[in-house]
Motif scaffolding. Structure first.
Motif, mmCIF file in Angstrom:
data_model
loop_
_atom_site.group_PDB
_atom_site.id
_atom_site.type_symbol
_atom_site.label_atom_id
_atom_site.label_comp_id
_atom_site.label_asym_id
_atom_site.label_seq_id
_atom_site.Cartn_x
_atom_site.Cartn_y
_atom_site.Cartn_z
ATOM 1 N N THR A 235 8.339 61.819 27.391
ATOM 2 C CA THR A 235 9.752 62.131 26.654
ATOM 3 C C THR A 235 9.212 63.103 25.507
ATOM 4 O O THR A 235 8.511 62.751 24.742
ATOM 5 C CB THR A 235 10.517 61.094 26.078
ATOM 6 O OG1 THR A 235 10.601 60.010 27.163
ATOM 7 C CG2 THR A 235 11.869 61.357 25.681
ATOM 8 N N PRO A 236 9.936 64.389 25.398
ATOM 9 C CA PRO A 236 9.722 65.175 24.345
ATOM 10 C C PRO A 236 10.243 64.673 22.895
ATOM 11 O O PRO A 236 11.380 63.639 22.893
ATOM 12 C CB PRO A 236 10.660 66.315 24.427
ATOM 13 C CG PRO A 236 10.826 66.282 25.915
ATOM 14 C CD PRO A 236 10.802 64.770 26.498
ATOM 15 N N LEU A 237 9.475 64.835 21.996
ATOM 16 C CA LEU A 237 10.037 64.539 20.560
ATOM 17 C C LEU A 237 11.240 64.638 20.289
ATOM 18 O O LEU A 237 12.142 63.991 19.789
ATOM 19 C CB LEU A 237 8.987 64.934 19.506
ATOM 20 C CG LEU A 237 9.333 64.593 18.004
ATOM 21 C CD1 LEU A 237 8.859 62.912 17.963
ATOM 22 C CD2 LEU A 237 8.338 65.514 17.067
ATOM 23 N N GLY A 238 11.881 65.958 20.640
ATOM 24 C CA GLY A 238 12.946 66.458 20.473
ATOM 25 C C GLY A 238 14.175 65.514 20.915
ATOM 26 O O GLY A 238 15.201 65.542 20.708
ATOM 27 N N VAL A 239 13.751 64.962 21.983
ATOM 28 C CA VAL A 239 14.770 63.778 22.766
ATOM 29 C C VAL A 239 14.653 62.453 22.084
ATOM 30 O O VAL A 239 15.451 61.672 21.745
ATOM 31 C CB VAL A 239 14.713 63.707 24.236
ATOM 32 C CG1 VAL A 239 15.424 62.636 24.956
ATOM 33 C CG2 VAL A 239 14.706 65.152 24.732
ATOM 34 N N ALA A 240 13.450 62.074 21.771
ATOM 35 C CA ALA A 240 13.182 60.671 21.424
ATOM 36 C C ALA A 240 13.424 60.323 20.020
ATOM 37 O O ALA A 240 14.069 59.333 19.757
ATOM 38 C CB ALA A 240 11.665 60.284 21.762
ATOM 39 N N LEU A 241 13.193 61.377 19.059
ATOM 40 C CA LEU A 241 13.438 61.129 17.784
ATOM 41 C C LEU A 241 15.090 60.911 17.304
ATOM 42 O O LEU A 241 15.372 59.896 16.845
ATOM 43 C CB LEU A 241 12.929 62.228 16.681
ATOM 44 C CG LEU A 241 13.327 62.064 15.324
ATOM 45 C CD1 LEU A 241 12.535 60.890 14.823
ATOM 46 C CD2 LEU A 241 12.484 63.491 14.739
ATOM 47 N N PRO A 242 15.863 61.723 17.918
ATOM 48 C CA PRO A 242 17.357 61.432 17.646
ATOM 49 C C PRO A 242 17.877 60.257 18.466
ATOM 50 O O PRO A 242 18.505 59.349 17.851
ATOM 51 C CB PRO A 242 17.999 62.485 18.208
ATOM 52 C CG PRO A 242 16.912 63.807 18.376
ATOM 53 C CD PRO A 242 15.614 63.130 18.749
ATOM 54 N N ALA A 243 17.249 60.056 19.692
ATOM 55 C CA ALA A 243 17.629 58.585 20.228
ATOM 56 C C ALA A 243 17.242 57.430 19.426
ATOM 57 O O ALA A 243 17.997 56.578 19.258
ATOM 58 C CB ALA A 243 17.058 58.735 21.640
ATOM 59 N N ALA A 244 16.006 57.702 18.879
ATOM 60 C CA ALA A 244 15.549 56.253 18.080
ATOM 61 C C ALA A 244 16.199 56.259 16.771
ATOM 62 O O ALA A 244 16.555 54.999 16.543
ATOM 63 C CB ALA A 244 14.078 56.737 17.733
ATOM 64 N N GLU A 245 16.776 57.319 16.142
ATOM 65 C CA GLU A 245 17.368 57.198 15.002
ATOM 66 C C GLU A 245 18.796 56.879 15.240
ATOM 67 O O GLU A 245 19.423 55.779 14.335
ATOM 68 C CB GLU A 245 17.289 58.530 14.115
ATOM 69 C CG GLU A 245 16.063 58.959 13.670
ATOM 70 C CD GLU A 245 16.000 60.309 12.939
ATOM 71 O OE1 GLU A 245 16.937 61.359 13.485
ATOM 72 O OE2 GLU A 245 15.149 60.675 12.104
ATOM 73 N N HIS A 246 19.322 57.042 16.226
ATOM 74 C CA HIS A 246 20.712 56.695 16.647
ATOM 75 C C HIS A 246 20.770 55.238 16.923
ATOM 76 O O HIS A 246 21.470 54.374 16.509
ATOM 77 C CB HIS A 246 21.161 57.338 18.092
ATOM 78 C CG HIS A 246 22.344 56.974 18.545
ATOM 79 N ND1 HIS A 246 23.601 57.036 18.090
ATOM 80 C CD2 HIS A 246 22.715 55.759 19.732
ATOM 81 C CE1 HIS A 246 24.517 56.613 18.662
ATOM 82 N NE2 HIS A 246 24.103 55.797 19.678
ATOM 83 N N ILE A 247 19.908 54.604 17.544
ATOM 84 C CA ILE A 247 19.660 53.229 17.712
ATOM 85 C C ILE A 247 19.531 52.335 16.762
ATOM 86 O O ILE A 247 20.018 51.281 16.145
ATOM 87 C CB ILE A 247 18.579 52.698 18.874
ATOM 88 C CG1 ILE A 247 19.025 53.354 20.220
ATOM 89 C CG2 ILE A 247 18.476 51.210 19.175
ATOM 90 C CD1 ILE A 247 18.047 53.495 21.446
ATOM 91 N N LEU A 248 18.524 53.045 15.815
ATOM 92 C CA LEU A 248 18.120 52.380 14.457
ATOM 93 C C LEU A 248 19.255 52.206 13.531
ATOM 94 O O LEU A 248 19.805 51.126 12.754
ATOM 95 C CB LEU A 248 17.059 52.926 13.809
ATOM 96 C CG LEU A 248 16.802 52.504 12.410
ATOM 97 C CD1 LEU A 248 16.001 51.117 12.708
ATOM 98 C CD2 LEU A 248 15.545 53.326 11.810
ATOM 99 N N ASN A 249 20.388 53.221 13.639
ATOM 100 C CA ASN A 249 21.260 53.488 12.712
ATOM 101 C C ASN A 249 22.445 52.386 13.293
ATOM 102 O O ASN A 249 22.952 51.601 12.394
ATOM 103 C CB ASN A 249 22.072 54.777 12.661
ATOM 104 C CG ASN A 249 21.084 55.573 11.527
ATOM 105 O OD1 ASN A 249 20.318 55.209 10.827
ATOM 106 N ND2 ASN A 249 21.209 56.894 12.157
ATOM 107 N N HIS A 250 22.437 52.045 14.666
ATOM 108 C CA HIS A 250 23.448 51.226 15.030
ATOM 109 C C HIS A 250 22.914 49.732 14.564
ATOM 110 O O HIS A 250 23.805 48.925 14.511
ATOM 111 C CB HIS A 250 23.391 51.251 16.699
ATOM 112 C CG HIS A 250 24.302 50.554 17.427
ATOM 113 N ND1 HIS A 250 25.539 50.349 17.298
ATOM 114 C CD2 HIS A 250 24.005 49.330 18.159
ATOM 115 C CE1 HIS A 250 26.017 49.565 18.204
ATOM 116 N NE2 HIS A 250 25.174 48.755 18.739
#
Length: 580
Positions: free
Chosen positions: A160-175
């Motif tokens: 998975t490209p960083l540009g996909v994974a980093l926003p997804a990770a931050e989204h879940i973390l914030n949740h």
DNA sequence: GCCGTTTTCGGCCCGACTGTTTTCAGTCG
């Protein structure tokens, strides 16, 4: 046909797999895997190390593996590997890569049941034929069938490209951080180290009451299946196929945990070795004094490094590329930060294949804190990207000069992203280039030419006195397209001689130059430019990824052209080819 | 198979989770 670094690394990985199935001791296996990892990250070709007699200076490469590399460079194959490959069917190596199947089970399926392909294993599992084998049961049968499904998805998919994974990770973390039980959290693992592609997502949350956090995590709407669910650790697979691991950490142990789960593994091992030398064992929970077993807790990563008398090491450089030794001498560079960036020297507009006007791009860049930009639409040879003819290029200048005059002190300069054509010629003649404020030259076509040919094309562009910057030098696309087969030693030599800059292209689908090349370029004194190559306003925000990549390359602000003031930039660019 | 400023031999990270065990092995990260 000379094998590439990557091809040789892949062979060593398969050697490791085969040895593992054969039941070889784990450390011999790890030696091959370590060498493979190390080779993949080299900034130079193996043949260059071989020519200099320096193969065994590569970390993880000793006498024996150096000989094997030499054999592959000389003959294009490896006898040792070909012999091993006759001993273990290739499908058994595939089976090893199924989640939930390790070397013991792969060997058992092969030798006790004759299952030598993933398909055979799947059929046997569906027919209930593996549940009665030693150590197996209905649950492990189901787990292996799930593992096969996941394996098939992965085969068609890639990392998975960083540009996909980093926003997804931050989204879940914030949740998760919305819960009152969650005190704070962080993305960890290879995302935190900003690797260009990642395998799975590692998240950490600090809390003394993990159960509600795990509950929310495993029941998120984007979860496809729960792979594991415990008090301290849970794993899920998302609907998009991404695997996410969450660990909940007591806050007083946050520092050691975040350090441990950020990695890299090689960095961790280096840290542990250093700790042992000081009479401490280090794990994710704490330091432990080896003499009396008392614990030393670290609530912050700063405390972890301080405990070992090390400078704080930023996560982006934790790859065991010399950072621990350098930190021990307090000689780590102060890495560039996003706030150091003052300009963006590569972007597109509606004039070629962008989606916004010159004025809109300029205003959006100014809103993001830039002081000046260069508009670099494609040149005429890039027909598919609506490249500009000389007439249109000259007409565009009028619009740029108008925007520039209106927006001062913010500045808008006129440049081009010029094609380096398949025959090596540049797309605009010198008398046009001299009219431009800034010239980016890029390879877009015939990227699969033989090494000598494509290297010569790039060198021709580097040596043109009007070219200021080589855009995305290696031409890779993440995750699918391999870089061009360039002689990077020759590229760096030419760049140093001509005084031009090389780009770190911030687009998550490029991140080119990658960190190890950027680091080498910086060591050689070649200026680096971090650009967004934005084709739309929101892509101006991708500067973040370029800065992370530069940090991975140990870049300081001074190494990066677009941290410079307008006056510094003009002083650098003016003497180059006599731009206006 | 690699590595070394306590080493050229003897280490090499180790804990969490799962499923099948009846006290533990396999896998993973």
């Amino acid at each position: 046909m000379v094998l590439s670094n990557r091809e040789i690394a892949d062979i060593f990985d398969v050697v490791g797999d085969i040895l593992q199935i054969k039941g070889e001791i784990i450390h011999r296996i790890l030696a091959y895997r370590n060498a493979a990892d190390s080779i993949r990250e080299l900034p130079r070709d193996l043949r260059a190390y071989a020519a200099d007699g320096e193969l065994d200076s590569i970390p993880g490469v000793g006498k024996i593996i150096a000989e094997k590399i030499q054999e592959m460079l000389d003959t294009g194959k490896l006898d040792f590997y070909e012999k091993l490959a006759t001993e273990v069917p290739p499908g058994v190596v595939d089976i090893l890569h199924i989640n939930g199947v390790g070397p013991k089970k792969a060997k058992m399926f092969w030798q006790d049941a004759g299952l030598v392909t993933v398909e055979m294993l799947e059929t046997a599992a569906r027919e209930g034929k593996i549940r009665d084998m030693a150590g197996m049961g209905t649950k492990s049968e189901a787990k292996i069938l799930e593992g096969i499904e996941s394996y098939k998805r992965r085969k068609s998919d890639t990392r998975t490209p960083l540009g996909v994974a980093l926003p997804a990770a931050e989204h879940i973390l914030n949740h998760l951080l919305e819960l009152p039980e969650a005190l704070f959290g962080s993305v960890a693992g290879s995302i935190r180290r900003a690797r260009p592609t990642i395998g799975d997502v590692d998240l950490l949350v600090a809390s003394s009451t993990p159960i509600p956090i795990m509950e929310r995590f495993t029941t998120m709407s984007e979860v496809a299946r729960v792979l594991g669910h415990g008090d301290k650790k849970s794993s899920v697979e998302l609907l998009n196929g991404l695997q996410v691991d969450l660990r909940v950490i007591p806050p007083e142990r946050w520092g050691t945990a975040l350090n441990y789960f950020t990695g890299s593994q090689a960095h961790n091992i280096r840290m542990r070795t250093l700790a042992l030398e000081g009479g401490l064992s280090l794990n994710e929970h704490a330091f432990t004094r080896t003499d009396d077993n008392t614990e030393i807790l670290c609530a912050t990563e700063e405390q972890v490094y301080a405990q070992l008398s090390l400078q704080y090491i930023p996560p982006e450089i934790r790859e065991d590329w010399g950072e621990v030794e350098t930190a021990a001498q307090s000689k780590l560079p102060k890495l560039i930060e996003l706030s150091d960036i003052h300009s963006d020297l590569h972007m597109h507009t509606l004039w070629s294949d962008g989606t916004a006007t010159i004025r809109d791009m300029a205003q959006a860049a100014r809103a993001r804190g830039r002081d000046f930009i260069v508009i670099t639409d494609h040149s005429r040879g890039a027909t598919i990207a609506n490249g500009l003819s000389i007439e249109r290029l000259l007409a565009q200048r009028e619009e740029i000069r108008t925007a520039d005059a209106e927006m001062q002190p913010f500045r808008v300069f006129h440049g081009t992203e010029m094609e380096i054509k398949a025959d090596g010629e540049l797309d605009f003649p010198d008398e046009i280039l001299v009219e431009l404020d800034f010239v980016v030259a890029s390879l877009h076509v015939s990227l699969r030419q033989p090494r000598e040919q494509i290297t010569a094309r790039l060198l021709n562009a580097i040596r043109n006195p009007h070219v200021d910057l080589i855009g995305h030098p290696r031409g890779q696309l993440i995750p699918d397209r391999e870089p061009a087969d360039l002689d990077m030693d020759a590229v760096f030599d030419a760049a140093r001689q001509s005084g031009i800059a090389l780009e770190i292209n911030s687009s998550p689908s490029r991140l080119d130059l990658e960190a190890q090349y950027a680091r080498r370029a910086i060591e050689l004194g070649i200026p680096i430019c971090i650009d967004t190559d934005a084709h739309a306003i929101e892509e101006l925000d991708q500067m973040r990824y370029g800065v992370l990549t530069a940090r991975r390359g140990w870049a300081q602000a001074a190494n990066i052209i677009n941290t410079w003031s307008l006056a510094q930039f003009e002083a650098w660019v003016r003497p180059r080819g006599g731009h206006a």
